[in-house]
Design an enzyme around this catalytic site. Structure first.
Site, PDB file in Angstrom:
ATOM      1  N   LYS A 145     -10.514  -5.611  13.501  1.00 39.31           N
ATOM      2  CA  LYS A 145     -11.112  -4.777  12.458  1.00 39.31           C
ATOM      3  C   LYS A 145     -12.633  -4.873  12.436  1.00 39.31           C
ATOM      4  O   LYS A 145     -13.315  -3.932  12.026  1.00 39.31           O
ATOM      5  CB  LYS A 145     -10.524  -5.153  11.098  1.00 39.31           C
ATOM      6  CG  LYS A 145      -9.099  -4.668  10.894  1.00 39.31           C
ATOM      7  CD  LYS A 145      -8.621  -4.929   9.490  1.00 39.31           C
ATOM      8  CE  LYS A 145      -7.284  -4.251   9.226  1.00 39.31           C
ATOM      9  NZ  LYS A 145      -6.209  -4.723  10.083  1.00 39.31           N
ATOM     10  N   ASN A 162       0.164  -3.112  -0.831  1.00 42.08           N
ATOM     11  CA  ASN A 162      -0.542  -2.510   0.307  1.00 42.08           C
ATOM     12  C   ASN A 162       0.399  -2.004   1.399  1.00 42.08           C
ATOM     13  O   ASN A 162      -0.029  -1.764   2.524  1.00 42.08           O
ATOM     14  CB  ASN A 162      -1.543  -3.505   0.925  1.00 42.08           C
ATOM     15  CG  ASN A 162      -2.637  -3.883  -0.048  1.00 42.08           C
ATOM     16  OD1 ASN A 162      -3.250  -3.018  -0.661  1.00 42.08           O
ATOM     17  ND2 ASN A 162      -2.879  -5.176  -0.209  1.00 42.08           N
ATOM     18  N   ASN A 171      -4.563   2.335  14.036  1.00 36.33           N
ATOM     19  CA  ASN A 171      -3.339   1.720  14.543  1.00 36.33           C
ATOM     20  C   ASN A 171      -3.049   2.279  15.927  1.00 36.33           C
ATOM     21  O   ASN A 171      -2.818   3.486  16.079  1.00 36.33           O
ATOM     22  CB  ASN A 171      -2.167   1.990  13.598  1.00 36.33           C
ATOM     23  CG  ASN A 171      -2.341   1.266  12.278  1.00 36.33           C
ATOM     24  OD1 ASN A 171      -2.706   0.100  12.249  1.00 36.33           O
ATOM     25  ND2 ASN A 171      -2.097   1.958  11.184  1.00 36.33           N
ATOM     26  N   ARG A 221      -0.666   2.538  18.003  1.00 34.12           N
ATOM     27  CA  ARG A 221       0.779   2.560  18.243  1.00 34.12           C
ATOM     28  C   ARG A 221       1.386   3.754  17.528  1.00 34.12           C
ATOM     29  O   ARG A 221       0.687   4.477  16.824  1.00 34.12           O
ATOM     30  CB  ARG A 221       1.410   1.273  17.699  1.00 34.12           C
ATOM     31  CG  ARG A 221       1.044   1.020  16.225  1.00 34.12           C
ATOM     32  CD  ARG A 221       1.842  -0.065  15.582  1.00 34.12           C
ATOM     33  NE  ARG A 221       1.310  -0.505  14.305  1.00 34.12           N
ATOM     34  CZ  ARG A 221       1.452   0.124  13.156  1.00 34.12           C
ATOM     35  NH1 ARG A 221       2.097   1.272  13.113  1.00 34.12           N
ATOM     36  NH2 ARG A 221       0.944  -0.362  12.036  1.00 34.12           N
ATOM     37  N   PHE A 280       8.188  -4.316  -7.872  1.00 39.40           N
ATOM     38  CA  PHE A 280       8.386  -3.049  -7.158  1.00 39.40           C
ATOM     39  C   PHE A 280       9.123  -3.221  -5.830  1.00 39.40           C
ATOM     40  O   PHE A 280       9.163  -2.320  -5.024  1.00 39.40           O
ATOM     41  CB  PHE A 280       7.051  -2.331  -6.915  1.00 39.40           C
ATOM     42  CG  PHE A 280       6.342  -1.966  -8.188  1.00 39.40           C
ATOM     43  CD1 PHE A 280       6.869  -1.043  -9.055  1.00 39.40           C
ATOM     44  CD2 PHE A 280       5.140  -2.578  -8.525  1.00 39.40           C
ATOM     45  CE1 PHE A 280       6.228  -0.711 -10.245  1.00 39.40           C
ATOM     46  CE2 PHE A 280       4.486  -2.257  -9.701  1.00 39.40           C
ATOM     47  CZ  PHE A 280       5.030  -1.326 -10.569  1.00 39.40           C
TER      48      PHE A 280
END
Length: 669
Positions: free
Chosen positions: A136, A255, A310, A312, A368
């Site tokens: 990153k 996330n 990403n 992929r 959640f």
């Protein structure tokens, strides 16, 4: 063509026998994505090899493939991340190429290098692109150089928690702490102050090391109340690159995405084009060649900022396939073989609307969605409905274990308009049958009918804003409650009548004449309701609080789903309740009630998982909110804290233990 329900779905695998690719492909993955890749390979005439752990020996992807090789025991580090075992499987089967799916080794540059050294094609980008975009920190620098909008932050590796606090103070709270090599929501924490930064640094580094084998972290400004919108890109080895429109992925928990759709309700054509062009610019900057996804955060003024790329196939790729008509797996295979893209940017359409719900074996009433394990005792996908696609890698009888991601399937619906796609999703969720594990369909169902979601007023904060006290389930209206009670009563009577007969005749000849009226007690949401039921053929009249409800149906009790008509309207109901006869209800009052456990003095595991760390011992004094232990489930770490200030009486677990939901961890005095 891939079929969705009873009509042809909006993407196709157009097989050209003159396009020679590979004779045999090994899929270095499991579950639904392995099944998805195998489907396209079969249509292209390519033989497939599945790899599996010992506990996955009877998995669906193993049965679908032409060959299968066991690569180790259940833990991912010893099987699906075991490069040596997978390389041996490639040699053993003579596979010419490897499709990595997503997760596991899909973005591991060392794996791609080893394949290249053995002359085996990696169906994905080259190692340079994986390295550049997988880090990153490096990816952010490359994005800046490619004139891609980036989030303000620290362009370097954070050494320790105290340096993290210092950097966070310079950037200004809130900040996002995240794994440099990460993805999928793992190794990410939001911090609003110094203490949360220290804690976030510790948890993020541990999760990053566990999930990616790399504990390096970076810190950047947290964009409050954003949308998460990503651009699908496709690039070949000849310098051609396309953007395949966007996917809206703002509905998230921890996330991680829960509901996605394509296109987004928020983007106008100019913003869409600008985001697409920047995504292609980034892909070209690293000489990208394959399918990839550039993720952006978009604020309320439509300013967008690069988040990550990403390298992929993305989990939510099916919704892009639905609106563009392209088979992304086929495109990846063709690109890996060296073919040029056949499409131009002007050829990429937005045809209709597609929505994806991620169906998980999770308890939606706990944060959640905390993982649930078990065996699917009953499983029926709603594929009889038109314009419905289900990507899954399980079947009735499959086990959901603690070792792997708890995803059951990706449920996708398509429509000419968003309204049509939403209505189809509502119907598909209502007709999805899952028994044996706790699942998140109740939450998914509430999301897609919520007025804010229907109007497109969403952000990554949707779930905590709409359900500030956590998800409590569907709140029944008075009319819905009557319909549910009436249906339960009618079903109970139908089942009782069936149990009295064998091959159409009464089981015992002296059984009295069949009753036409019943008095029942139905327990729902801790409430008790007395009902009167009368029957005429397949029609039942149920009296509840002085009101009558008419219920009729075919009453095929062997079916997982029954078509029921209530007061002349068709209904789909899935609910838990208890029905008793009047006598049984009277007798149940004399049963002793279970005394609720004092949860302030006892800490139990809220989910199945493994104990990563225990921070206390008997005799220690702990403060309310202090961490007692850490449980890891599906690569996510969860801090268990004390409910009160007290002394530790006993500790019933240690690091490395496997625990089940409800297992006793620690007792306080």
């Amino acid at each position: 063509m891939q079929r969705c329900g009873v009509i042809i779905c909006r993407y196709s695998t157009v097989y050209d026998p003159n396009e020679k690719t590979f004779d045999k492909i090994l899929i270095a993955n499991r579950g639904e994505i392995a099944c998805r890749v195998i489907k396209t390979c079969k249509k292209m005439g390519i033989k497939t090899v599945a790899v599996h752990s010992d506990v996955d020996s009877s998995a669906v992807h193993v049965k679908m493939a032409d060959e299968a090789v066991c690569v180790g025991p259940a833990p991912t580090s010893k099987s699906y991340l075991n490069m040596d075992a997978i390389m041996n499987a490639i040699k053993q089967t003579g596979a010419q190429a490897v499709h990595p799916g997503y997760g596991f080794l899909s973005e591991n540059k060392e794996f791609a290098k080893r394949l290249e050294a053995e002359g085996v094609t990696f169906i994905g980008p080259d190692t340079h692109a994986i390295q550049a975009m997988g880090d990153k920190i490096e990816s952010k620098l490359i994005a800046k150089a490619a004139k891609v909008n980036t989030i303000p932050g620290f362009d370097g590796v954070v050494k320790d928690a105290e340096e993290a606090v210092k950097i966070a103070g310079e950037i200004g709270y809130p900040v996002m702490i995240k794994a440099s090599a990460g993805g999928g929501g793992k190794g990410m924490r939001i911090a609003w102050n110094d203490e949360e930064t220290r804690e976030g640094f510790r948890f993020s580094s541990q999760e990053a090391a566990s999930s990616f084998g790399d504990d390096r972290l970076l810190i950047e400004k947290f964009i409050d109340n954003p949308r998460h919108i990503e651009i699908q890109v496709l690039a070949d080895k000849h310098g051609n690159a396309l953007w395949l429109n966007e996917r809206e992925c703002s509905i998230q928990r921890r996330n991680q995405k829960v509901v996605e759709e394509a296109p987004s309700t928020f983007l106008d054509p100019d913003t869409r084009r600008a985001m697409g062009e920047q995504a292609v610019s980034l892909a070209k900057a690293v000489k990208y060649s394959s399918a990839g996804t550039v993720e952006f955060l978009v604020d309320t003024k439509k300013n967008f900022y690069f988040l990550e790329m990403n390298t992929r196939l993305q989990v939510e790729h099916p919704i892009t396939e639905c609106i563009t008509g392209l088979d992304l797996v086929q495109q990846m295979i063709l690109i890996a073989k060296g073919y040029k893209l056949q499409q131009k940017q002007s050829d990429i359409p937005i045809n209709g609307w597609a929505i994806e719900s991620r169906v998980y074996a999770e308890d939606p009433y706990k944060s959640f969605g905390l993982p649930s394990i078990g065996r699917l005792s009953q499983y029926q996908e709603p594929l009889d409905l038109p314009n419905v696609r289900v990507d899954s890698g399980i079947q009735e009888g499959s086990d959901i274990s603690i070792y792997y991601d708890p995803m059951i399937s990706k449920l996708v619906t398509y429509g000419k308009t968003r309204e049509e796609a939403l209505k189809k999703m509502e119907e598909a969720l209502d007709n999805y049958v899952i028994r044996g594990v706790t699942h998140n369909i109740p939450l998914l169902r509430e999301i897609i009918v919520h007025p804010r979601f229907v109007s497109g007023d969403i952000s990554t904060k949707f779930l905590p804003e709409v359900y500030p006290d956590g998800f409590k389930g569907h709140m029944l209206t008075a009319g819905e409650r009557r319909e549910l009670l009436a249906t339960a009563a009618a079903l109970y009577v139908a089942a009782q009548l069936r149990s009295q007969k064998f091959l159409g005749d009464l089981r015992v000849s002296i059984v009295p004449a069949e009753s036409r009226q019943w008095e029942l007690c139905v327990e729902l949401d801790q409430g008790v309701h007395m009902l009167g039921v009368s029957r005429s053929g397949n029609n039942y009249t149920v009296e509840i609080d002085g009101e009558k409800v008419e219920v009729s149906g075919e009453w095929n009790l062997a079916s997982a789903l029954l078509p029921i008509t209530i007061n002349g309207k068709h209904r789909n109901l899935q609910f838990k309740l208890r029905v008793l006869s009047k006598l049984a209800a009277y007798l149940s009052k004399h049963m002793p009630e279970k005394i609720p456990e004092d949860t302030s003095s006892i800490l139990r595991s809220p989910m199945p998982g493994s104990v990563v760390a225990v921070s206390v011992k008997p005799g220690d004094n702990v403060a309310e909110g202090q961490e007692i232990c850490v449980i890891e489930a599906m690569k996510m770490q969860n801090s268990m804290t004390a409910a009160k200030t007290a002394k530790v009486k006993s500790v019933h677990c240690k690091a490395g233990d496997t625990v089940g939901e409800g297992d006793l961890l620690v007792e306080l005095e």
